[in-house]
Design an enzyme around this catalytic site. Structure first.
Site, PDB file in Angstrom:
ATOM      1  N   ARG A  25       0.836  -1.282   0.024  1.00 37.51           N
ATOM      2  CA  ARG A  25      -0.029   0.004   0.018  1.00 37.51           C
ATOM      3  C   ARG A  25       0.784   1.339  -0.135  1.00 37.51           C
ATOM      4  O   ARG A  25       0.409   2.029  -0.446  1.00 37.51           O
ATOM      5  CB  ARG A  25      -1.121  -0.011   1.305  1.00 37.51           C
ATOM      6  N   ARG A 160     -13.396 -16.913  26.641  1.00 34.92           N
ATOM      7  CA  ARG A 160     -13.850 -15.906  25.737  1.00 34.92           C
ATOM      8  C   ARG A 160     -13.161 -14.352  26.240  1.00 34.92           C
ATOM      9  O   ARG A 160     -13.556 -13.293  26.202  1.00 34.92           O
ATOM     10  CB  ARG A 160     -15.263 -15.732  26.177  1.00 34.92           C
ATOM     11  N   CYS A 179      -3.537  -2.738  13.427  1.00 34.01           N
ATOM     12  CA  CYS A 179      -2.271  -3.822  13.002  1.00 34.01           C
ATOM     13  C   CYS A 179      -2.416  -4.713  14.100  1.00 34.01           C
ATOM     14  O   CYS A 179      -2.673  -5.993  13.930  1.00 34.01           O
ATOM     15  CB  CYS A 179      -0.992  -3.214  12.847  1.00 34.01           C
ATOM     16  N   ASN A 211       5.411  -3.140  19.891  1.00 33.20           N
ATOM     17  CA  ASN A 211       4.394  -3.696  20.013  1.00 33.20           C
ATOM     18  C   ASN A 211       4.854  -5.126  21.117  1.00 33.20           C
ATOM     19  O   ASN A 211       3.956  -5.055  21.913  1.00 33.20           O
ATOM     20  CB  ASN A 211       3.692  -4.675  18.820  1.00 33.20           C
ATOM     21  N   LEU A 242       9.286  -6.977   6.046  1.00 32.83           N
ATOM     22  CA  LEU A 242      10.537  -5.749   6.264  1.00 32.83           C
ATOM     23  C   LEU A 242      10.476  -5.005   4.907  1.00 32.83           C
ATOM     24  O   LEU A 242      10.181  -5.527   3.836  1.00 32.83           O
ATOM     25  CB  LEU A 242      11.806  -6.380   6.011  1.00 32.83           C
ATOM     26  N   TYR A 243      10.031  -3.721   5.227  1.00 32.24           N
ATOM     27  CA  TYR A 243      10.135  -2.902   4.267  1.00 32.24           C
ATOM     28  C   TYR A 243      11.492  -2.731   3.135  1.00 32.24           C
ATOM     29  O   TYR A 243      12.589  -3.147   3.993  1.00 32.24           O
ATOM     30  CB  TYR A 243       9.770  -1.226   4.793  1.00 32.24           C
TER      31      TYR A 243
END
Length: 298
Positions: A25, A160, A179, A211, A242-243
């Site tokens: 994207r 739950r 994300c 995160n 990985l970008y």
């Protein structure tokens, strides 16, 4: 036994070696693997704060505390010098106005001008809104965090005990869809709280280290509120990537030897999940390699 951080470094290496090259994207491009798992033992106080590069753990914890407020505007973050969410509203402002404003000037206007912040600093119904104020079809708001803690206290054998942020009806209004989507909890027979975090999309170099810290901090807070002890944190990644402009940084990080993980603890008992502050967190023994600079893909 391998250092727990080595499993993260191995995952970086796997993405470099076997990742599927994709156009994403952002237009930057990625190397991507689908499906990954890491496990971190929090039971002895160690925290998953990576040592092969400097991780600004306070920033990650401040972000988690902001999520818990239910807030969606970056102004409170910027007031604490947390700048990790600026890129998205800044890009939206530039597109809408055509003004080539710099990041520092944009952030200063957000902090100084409440009206400007209300117009341009809001991210839409992102994490905090869904966690604390999920809007039901009848117009009632649901506090998933409060419900989770109540279930942990009253029915710890439940299967739950989870919350998530993927509200299909509101995803299109978010600056960035969630994300780290789903957090599920599990209580062992000896009173330890385990957590499982599922991320649909993982920026493995920049995002995942934050995160890990945020999820661990949240686990400590929830465990304390439910009179439990922290157990294991299980992290699961979907599109783990990985970008293409992060590859050299990943190789640099892999070349470094992990050091002993620090300890993270809460220094006081908060009255409720809403009462925690950054000063309640103490990290001891954090000695890392130098930071590794990399650009965020927006």
């Amino acid at each position: 036994m391998a250092h727990p951080e080595q499993h993260y470094l191995d995952l970086l290496a796997q993405v470099l070696a076997r990742g599927d090259r994709r156009v994403d994207r952002t237009g930057v491009g990625t190397l991507s693997l689908f499906g990954a798992m890491l496990r971190f033992d929090l039971s002895k106080g160690a925290a998953p704060i990576l040592t092969t590069k400097k991780v600004y753990w306070k920033t990650a914890v401040k972000e988690m505390l902001w999520f818990l407020t239910g807030g969606t505007n970056i102004r409170p973050l910027l007031q604490q010098n947390v700048r990790i969410w600026t890129d998205w509203p800044l890009a939206a402002y530039r597109r809408a106005t055509g003004e080539e404003i710099g990041q520092a000037e944009f952030e200063a206007r957000i902090v100084a001008d409440e009206g400007f912040a209300a117009r341009w600093g809001d991210l839409g119904p992102v994490y905090g809104k869904q966690w604390r104020r999920w809007l039901g079809p009848d117009g009632r708001e649901h506090d998933q965090i409060a419900g989770l803690i109540e279930t942990l206290r009253t029915n710890p054998a439940s299967r739950r005990m989870l919350f998530h942020a993927w509200n299909v009806a509101e995803v299109g209004q978010m600056a960035l869809p969630p994300c780290h989507m789903v957090y599920q909890y599990h209580v062992t027979s000896d009173g330890r709280l385990n957590a499982l975090l599922y991320q649909r999309s993982v920026d493995l170099l920049l995002g995942a280290p934050f995160n890990f810290v945020g999820a661990a901090a949240l686990q400590l807070m929830i465990a304390q509120q439910a009179d439990l002890l922290p157990g294991e944190l299980v992290w699961v990644g979907g599109d783990t990537h990985l970008y293409l402009n992060h590859l050299e940084q990943a190789r640099e990080q892999i070349s470094r030897a992990p050091r002993d993980w620090p300890r993270m603890q809460l220094v006081r008992r908060a009255e409720s999940i809403d009462d925690y502050r950054i000063e309640d967190f103490a990290v001891e023994g954090y000695e890392s390699h130098p930071a590794i600079a990399a650009e965020v893909a927006v």
